[in-house]
Motif scaffolding. Structure first.
Motif, PDB file in Angstrom:
ATOM      1  N   ASP A  14      50.759  30.938  23.313  1.00  0.00           N
ATOM      2  CA  ASP A  14      51.976  31.156  24.107  1.00  0.00           C
ATOM      3  C   ASP A  14      52.365  29.892  24.877  1.00  0.00           C
ATOM      4  OD1 ASP A  14      52.089  33.809  23.279  1.00  0.00           O
ATOM      5  OD2 ASP A  14      50.951  34.529  25.021  1.00  0.00           O
ATOM      6  N   ASP A  17      53.874  27.525  22.344  1.00  0.00           N
ATOM      7  CA  ASP A  17      55.209  28.007  21.967  1.00  0.00           C
ATOM      8  C   ASP A  17      56.225  27.747  23.075  1.00  0.00           C
ATOM      9  OD1 ASP A  17      54.330  28.859  19.506  1.00  0.00           O
ATOM     10  OD2 ASP A  17      54.110  30.961  20.105  1.00  0.00           O
ATOM     11  N   ARG A  18      55.831  27.970  24.323  1.00  0.00           N
ATOM     12  CA  ARG A  18      56.734  27.740  25.452  1.00  0.00           C
ATOM     13  C   ARG A  18      57.113  26.261  25.543  1.00  0.00           C
ATOM     14  NH1 ARG A  18      54.120  30.400  29.705  1.00  0.00           N
ATOM     15  NH2 ARG A  18      52.788  28.577  29.960  1.00  0.00           N
ATOM     16  N   ARG A  20      57.172  24.126  23.061  1.00  0.00           N
ATOM     17  CA  ARG A  20      57.987  23.772  21.904  1.00  0.00           C
ATOM     18  C   ARG A  20      59.379  24.407  21.961  1.00  0.00           C
ATOM     19  NH1 ARG A  20      58.375  26.247  17.054  1.00  0.00           N
ATOM     20  NH2 ARG A  20      56.588  27.550  17.502  1.00  0.00           N
ATOM     21  N   ARG A  21      59.448  25.691  22.192  1.00  0.00           N
ATOM     22  CA  ARG A  21      60.725  26.410  22.122  1.00  0.00           C
ATOM     23  C   ARG A  21      61.585  26.233  23.362  1.00  0.00           C
ATOM     24  NH1 ARG A  21      58.016  31.757  19.898  1.00  0.00           N
ATOM     25  NH2 ARG A  21      57.752  31.132  17.734  1.00  0.00           N
ATOM     26  N   GLU A  22      60.953  26.237  24.528  1.00  0.00           N
ATOM     27  CA  GLU A  22      61.704  26.219  25.783  1.00  0.00           C
ATOM     28  C   GLU A  22      61.661  24.869  26.486  1.00  0.00           C
ATOM     29  OE1 GLU A  22      60.246  29.450  28.190  1.00  0.00           O
ATOM     30  OE2 GLU A  22      60.145  30.777  26.440  1.00  0.00           O
ATOM     31  N   ALA A  23      60.938  23.916  25.896  1.00  0.00           N
ATOM     32  CA  ALA A  23      60.760  22.593  26.504  1.00  0.00           C
ATOM     33  C   ALA A  23      60.199  22.716  27.924  1.00  0.00           C
ATOM     34  CB  ALA A  23      62.061  21.803  26.498  1.00  0.00           C
ATOM     35  N   THR A  24      59.302  23.699  28.115  1.00  0.00           N
ATOM     36  CA  THR A  24      58.681  23.917  29.410  1.00  0.00           C
ATOM     37  C   THR A  24      57.245  23.425  29.385  1.00  0.00           C
ATOM     38  OG1 THR A  24      60.040  25.882  29.768  1.00  0.00           O
ATOM     39  CG2 THR A  24      58.079  25.666  31.129  1.00  0.00           C
ATOM     40  N   ASP A  40      55.883  19.498  24.533  1.00  0.00           N
ATOM     41  CA  ASP A  40      56.331  19.457  23.150  1.00  0.00           C
ATOM     42  C   ASP A  40      56.070  18.077  22.553  1.00  0.00           C
ATOM     43  OD1 ASP A  40      58.057  20.527  20.883  1.00  0.00           O
ATOM     44  OD2 ASP A  40      59.234  18.776  21.497  1.00  0.00           O
TER      45      ASP A  40
END
Length: 89
Positions: A14, A17-18, A20-24, A40
């Protein structure tokens, strides 16, 4: 986002993924001390490029200043880069 090592361990996928997907980014702490960050890969590569170009510009500036001051006691650009890397490592 800041999370402990224990928390990240339980849901590492998770966290990745955060990033990569949310740039967080997630800052990981151990015993209350910040130890690492998950970002990321594209952001990491962008930051590396900025750091390398900044270092190169600074080295070029130092070389230009050195040339304008004369050659006595100066070092080559390669020697200067090696000294900087040794100090950072």
């Amino acid at each position: 986002m800041v999370e402990s090592m224990a928390d990240v361990r339980s849901h590492l996928a998770d966290v990745i993924d955060r990033a990569r997907r949310e740039a967080t980014p997630t800052i990981i702490t151990r015993r209350g001390k910040q130890e690492a960050v998950v970002i990321d890969i594209q952001e990491y590569q962008r930051l590396r490029e900025i750091a390398e170009s900044t270092e190169e510009a600074w080295l070029n500036q130092m070389a230009d200043e050195s040339e304008s001051e004369g050659v006595e006691g100066s070092v080559s650009l390669e020697e200067m880069a090696a000294l900087l890397r040794a100090q950072q490592g």
